[in-house]
Design a protein around this motif. Structure first.
Motif, PDB file in Angstrom:
ATOM      1  N   ARG A  61      77.368   6.326  -3.361  1.00 44.09           N
ATOM      2  CA  ARG A  61      76.134   6.355  -2.599  1.00 44.09           C
ATOM      3  C   ARG A  61      75.025   7.016  -2.667  1.00 44.09           C
ATOM      4  NH1 ARG A  61      80.246   7.469   2.600  1.00 44.09           N
ATOM      5  NH2 ARG A  61      80.827   9.383   1.365  1.00 44.09           N
ATOM      6  N   PRO A  62      74.033   6.568  -2.527  1.00 42.38           N
ATOM      7  CA  PRO A  62      73.675   5.399  -1.344  1.00 42.38           C
ATOM      8  C   PRO A  62      73.597   4.075  -2.080  1.00 42.38           C
ATOM      9  CG  PRO A  62      71.671   6.272  -1.697  1.00 42.38           C
ATOM     10  CD  PRO A  62      72.529   7.195  -2.707  1.00 42.38           C
ATOM     11  N   PHE A  63      74.043   3.970  -3.250  1.00 35.31           N
ATOM     12  CA  PHE A  63      73.585   2.819  -4.290  1.00 35.31           C
ATOM     13  C   PHE A  63      75.020   1.668  -3.904  1.00 35.31           C
ATOM     14  CE2 PHE A  63      71.207   5.940  -6.280  1.00 35.31           C
ATOM     15  CZ  PHE A  63      69.981   5.352  -5.900  1.00 35.31           C
ATOM     16  N   THR A  64      76.165   2.203  -4.091  1.00 35.64           N
ATOM     17  CA  THR A  64      77.121   1.517  -3.961  1.00 35.64           C
ATOM     18  C   THR A  64      78.501   2.225  -3.645  1.00 35.64           C
ATOM     19  OG1 THR A  64      78.916   0.186  -5.161  1.00 35.64           O
ATOM     20  CG2 THR A  64      77.901   1.907  -6.384  1.00 35.64           C
ATOM     21  N   HIS A  65      79.175   1.750  -2.583  1.00 35.86           N
ATOM     22  CA  HIS A  65      80.488   2.242  -1.789  1.00 35.86           C
ATOM     23  C   HIS A  65      81.357   1.359  -1.458  1.00 35.86           C
ATOM     24  CE1 HIS A  65      82.881   5.004   0.336  1.00 35.86           C
ATOM     25  NE2 HIS A  65      82.462   4.260   1.539  1.00 35.86           N
ATOM     26  N   TYR A  73      82.329  -3.749   0.273  1.00 33.19           N
ATOM     27  CA  TYR A  73      81.211  -2.895  -0.306  1.00 33.19           C
ATOM     28  C   TYR A  73      80.017  -2.663   0.453  1.00 33.19           C
ATOM     29  CZ  TYR A  73      83.608  -3.066  -4.956  1.00 33.19           C
ATOM     30  OH  TYR A  73      84.600  -2.934  -5.695  1.00 33.19           O
ATOM     31  N   SER A  74      79.255  -1.619   0.211  1.00 35.49           N
ATOM     32  CA  SER A  74      77.982  -1.220   0.978  1.00 35.49           C
ATOM     33  C   SER A  74      77.000  -0.531   0.098  1.00 35.49           C
ATOM     34  CB  SER A  74      78.170  -0.510   2.159  1.00 35.49           C
ATOM     35  OG  SER A  74      78.705   0.642   2.268  1.00 35.49           O
ATOM     36  N   GLY A  75      75.806  -0.493   0.302  1.00 33.92           N
ATOM     37  CA  GLY A  75      75.059   0.325  -0.466  1.00 33.92           C
ATOM     38  C   GLY A  75      73.706  -0.403  -0.574  1.00 33.92           C
ATOM     39  N   ILE A  76      72.549   0.280  -0.930  1.00 36.94           N
ATOM     40  CA  ILE A  76      71.403  -0.515  -1.415  1.00 36.94           C
ATOM     41  C   ILE A  76      71.500  -1.243  -2.488  1.00 36.94           C
ATOM     42  CG2 ILE A  76      69.063   0.032  -2.440  1.00 36.94           C
ATOM     43  CD1 ILE A  76      69.269   3.033  -1.286  1.00 36.94           C
ATOM     44  N   ASP A  77      72.055  -1.218  -3.586  1.00 35.98           N
ATOM     45  CA  ASP A  77      72.450  -2.177  -4.517  1.00 35.98           C
ATOM     46  C   ASP A  77      73.361  -3.175  -4.345  1.00 35.98           C
ATOM     47  OD1 ASP A  77      70.320  -1.048  -6.259  1.00 35.98           O
ATOM     48  OD2 ASP A  77      71.733  -0.169  -7.800  1.00 35.98           O
ATOM     49  N   VAL A  78      74.249  -3.094  -3.402  1.00 32.92           N
ATOM     50  CA  VAL A  78      75.297  -4.081  -2.915  1.00 32.92           C
ATOM     51  C   VAL A  78      74.400  -4.991  -2.130  1.00 32.92           C
ATOM     52  CG1 VAL A  78      77.006  -4.500  -1.537  1.00 32.92           C
ATOM     53  CG2 VAL A  78      77.120  -2.722  -2.879  1.00 32.92           C
ATOM     54  N   ASP A  79      73.282  -4.637  -1.333  1.00 33.93           N
ATOM     55  CA  ASP A  79      72.370  -5.381  -0.470  1.00 33.93           C
ATOM     56  C   ASP A  79      71.605  -5.979  -1.330  1.00 33.93           C
ATOM     57  OD1 ASP A  79      73.251  -4.733   2.026  1.00 33.93           O
ATOM     58  OD2 ASP A  79      72.127  -3.217   2.334  1.00 33.93           O
ATOM     59  N   MET A  80      70.890  -5.324  -2.617  1.00 29.21           N
ATOM     60  CA  MET A  80      70.123  -6.080  -3.512  1.00 29.21           C
ATOM     61  C   MET A  80      70.813  -7.194  -4.229  1.00 29.21           C
ATOM     62  SD  MET A  80      66.956  -5.174  -3.567  1.00 29.21           S
ATOM     63  CE  MET A  80      66.263  -5.231  -5.109  1.00 29.21           C
ATOM     64  N   GLY A 117      73.205   1.929  -9.034  1.00 31.72           N
ATOM     65  CA  GLY A 117      72.515   3.183  -9.384  1.00 31.72           C
ATOM     66  C   GLY A 117      72.833   3.509 -10.806  1.00 31.72           C
ATOM     67  N   VAL A 118      72.466   2.493 -11.747  1.00 32.40           N
ATOM     68  CA  VAL A 118      72.667   2.567 -13.195  1.00 32.40           C
ATOM     69  C   VAL A 118      71.733   3.379 -13.778  1.00 32.40           C
ATOM     70  CG1 VAL A 118      73.369   1.376 -15.285  1.00 32.40           C
ATOM     71  CG2 VAL A 118      74.252   0.670 -13.173  1.00 32.40           C
ATOM     72  N   SER A 119      71.952   4.360 -14.639  1.00 40.32           N
ATOM     73  CA  SER A 119      70.874   5.089 -15.139  1.00 40.32           C
ATOM     74  C   SER A 119      70.366   4.337 -16.605  1.00 40.32           C
ATOM     75  CB  SER A 119      71.314   6.466 -15.644  1.00 40.32           C
ATOM     76  OG  SER A 119      71.501   7.231 -14.471  1.00 40.32           O
ATOM     77  N   VAL A 120      69.143   4.331 -16.895  1.00 36.13           N
ATOM     78  CA  VAL A 120      68.666   3.532 -18.179  1.00 36.13           C
ATOM     79  C   VAL A 120      68.929   4.766 -19.224  1.00 36.13           C
ATOM     80  CG1 VAL A 120      66.665   2.832 -19.416  1.00 36.13           C
ATOM     81  CG2 VAL A 120      67.117   2.317 -17.172  1.00 36.13           C
ATOM     82  N   THR A 121      69.830   4.265 -20.203  1.00 31.22           N
ATOM     83  CA  THR A 121      70.015   5.200 -21.427  1.00 31.22           C
ATOM     84  C   THR A 121      69.813   4.287 -22.783  1.00 31.22           C
ATOM     85  OG1 THR A 121      72.432   4.626 -21.700  1.00 31.22           O
ATOM     86  CG2 THR A 121      71.851   6.446 -20.334  1.00 31.22           C
ATOM     87  N   GLU A 271      67.679   1.851   5.399  1.00 22.22           N
ATOM     88  CA  GLU A 271      68.856   1.714   6.215  1.00 22.22           C
ATOM     89  C   GLU A 271      69.563   2.822   5.761  1.00 22.22           C
ATOM     90  OE1 GLU A 271      70.705  -2.071   5.854  1.00 22.22           O
ATOM     91  OE2 GLU A 271      68.784  -3.171   6.431  1.00 22.22           O
ATOM     92  N   TRP A 272      69.722   3.384   4.539  1.00 23.16           N
ATOM     93  CA  TRP A 272      70.729   4.345   4.053  1.00 23.16           C
ATOM     94  C   TRP A 272      70.025   5.759   4.382  1.00 23.16           C
ATOM     95  CZ3 TRP A 272      75.659   4.373   2.090  1.00 23.16           C
ATOM     96  CH2 TRP A 272      76.212   3.076   1.949  1.00 23.16           C
ATOM     97  N   GLU A 273      68.871   5.840   4.435  1.00 17.86           N
ATOM     98  CA  GLU A 273      68.035   6.923   4.722  1.00 17.86           C
ATOM     99  C   GLU A 273      68.349   7.397   5.974  1.00 17.86           C
ATOM    100  OE1 GLU A 273      64.092   6.301   3.805  1.00 17.86           O
ATOM    101  OE2 GLU A 273      64.243   6.397   1.589  1.00 17.86           O
TER     102      GLU A 273
END
Length: 275
Positions: A61-65, A73-80, A117-121, A271-273
């Motif tokens: 969270r807040p990206f995926t839960h 599922y819920s979260g910013i990236d779930v909505d995206m 919430g995947v980080s670029v590596t 919405e998550w903030e």
């Protein structure tokens, strides 16, 4: 109110961008490296299938839960993800994964895209594509508010007797393995409960993304994000895509570009903030 969905207009705009077509021009479409236009791309397969398969861990969270009771599922990236699917006139189908299996699941074809919430590596970039980034992030500590002045620097944290808790398989564990030598590392397999370990006093500090530290301090009044505006590292978050599918990557990039500039992403994040 959530922003309006964008659908087939994105496809038309993207096609012109991806192929470099101009008015009255004749174009031979190629991907990166001069490859010919693919006969079949995920743009076709996803629409034929009627669903966009999205790998997500459900524990960040807040990206995926993932709600363990409802299975939703819920979260910013779930909505995206749902918004991206809607732009393709399909439904989003979420495929559970872990941080350790996130990349293998994508490259094996178990899903079409990895979000949450995947980080670029560079290690991930060797095996897959990243979309354009949508968030700047970095590693920073979170600890009990009573102890926050004790853990402001890496030197403060990396001391005998300090218990640094970390979830395995992702960039948090990689950072800890590279920088923590003297403190005790506690590997906790459940990212959904890891912060309760700090609250309960079974661990002292966690080093994770600043976006997560900010969100978790709103859920746990006992915890404080430490120097989130001055993280230990620079990082970005983006969506992970199969390597070699230039058309699909170009579409996702164009969709994301619009979402970042028309209020779609900001609306979901707000919405998550306010949660």
């Amino acid at each position: 109110m959530r922003p309006l969905r964008r659908r087939t207009a994105v496809s038309a705009l993207l096609l012109a961008l991806a192929t470099g077509a101009g008015a009255g021009s004749t174009v031979v479409a190629t991907g990166g490296g001069g490859r010919p236009h693919a006969d079949r791309t995920l743009l076709d397969e996803v629409r034929d299938r009627g669903e966009l398969r999205v790998c997500t861990t459900g524990d960040y969270r807040p990206f995926t839960h993932l709600d363990p009771d409802s299975g939703e599922y819920s979260g910013i990236d779930v909505d995206m993800a749902a918004d991206l699917a809607a732009s393709l006139d399909v439904e989003a189908e979420f495929v559970p994964t872990t941080w350790a299996e996130l990349l293998p699941d994508l490259t094996s074809g178990a899903c079409d895209i990895s979000m949450g919430g995947v980080s670029v590596t560079l290690a991930r970039a060797r095996e897959a594509y990243f979309s354009v980034p949508y968030l700047v992030d970095g590693k920073a500590p979170i600890a009990r508010c009573a102890d926050q002045d004790r853990y402001r620097t890496l030197e403060d944290i990396d001391q005998p007797g300090v218990r640094v808790i970390v979830n395995p398989g992702g960039t948090n564990e990689r950072f800890v393995d590279e920088h923590i030598e003297r403190a005790t590392v506690v590997r906790h397999p459940e990212n959904t409960t890891i912060f309760e370990e700090i609250v309960a006093g079974r661990a002292d500090v966690m080093i994770t993304d600043t976006s997560e530290t900010r969100y978790q301090e709103t859920l746990h009044p006992e915890l404080c994000a430490i120097n989130p505006d001055e993280p230990f590292t620079f990082a970005e978050k983006a969506y992970l895509l199969p390597r070699g599918d230039e058309e699909f990557r170009a579409y996702v990039d164009q969709w994301l570009h619009l979402a970042l500039n028309d209020g779609t992403y900001a609306g979901y994040a707000a919405e998550w903030e306010n949660d």
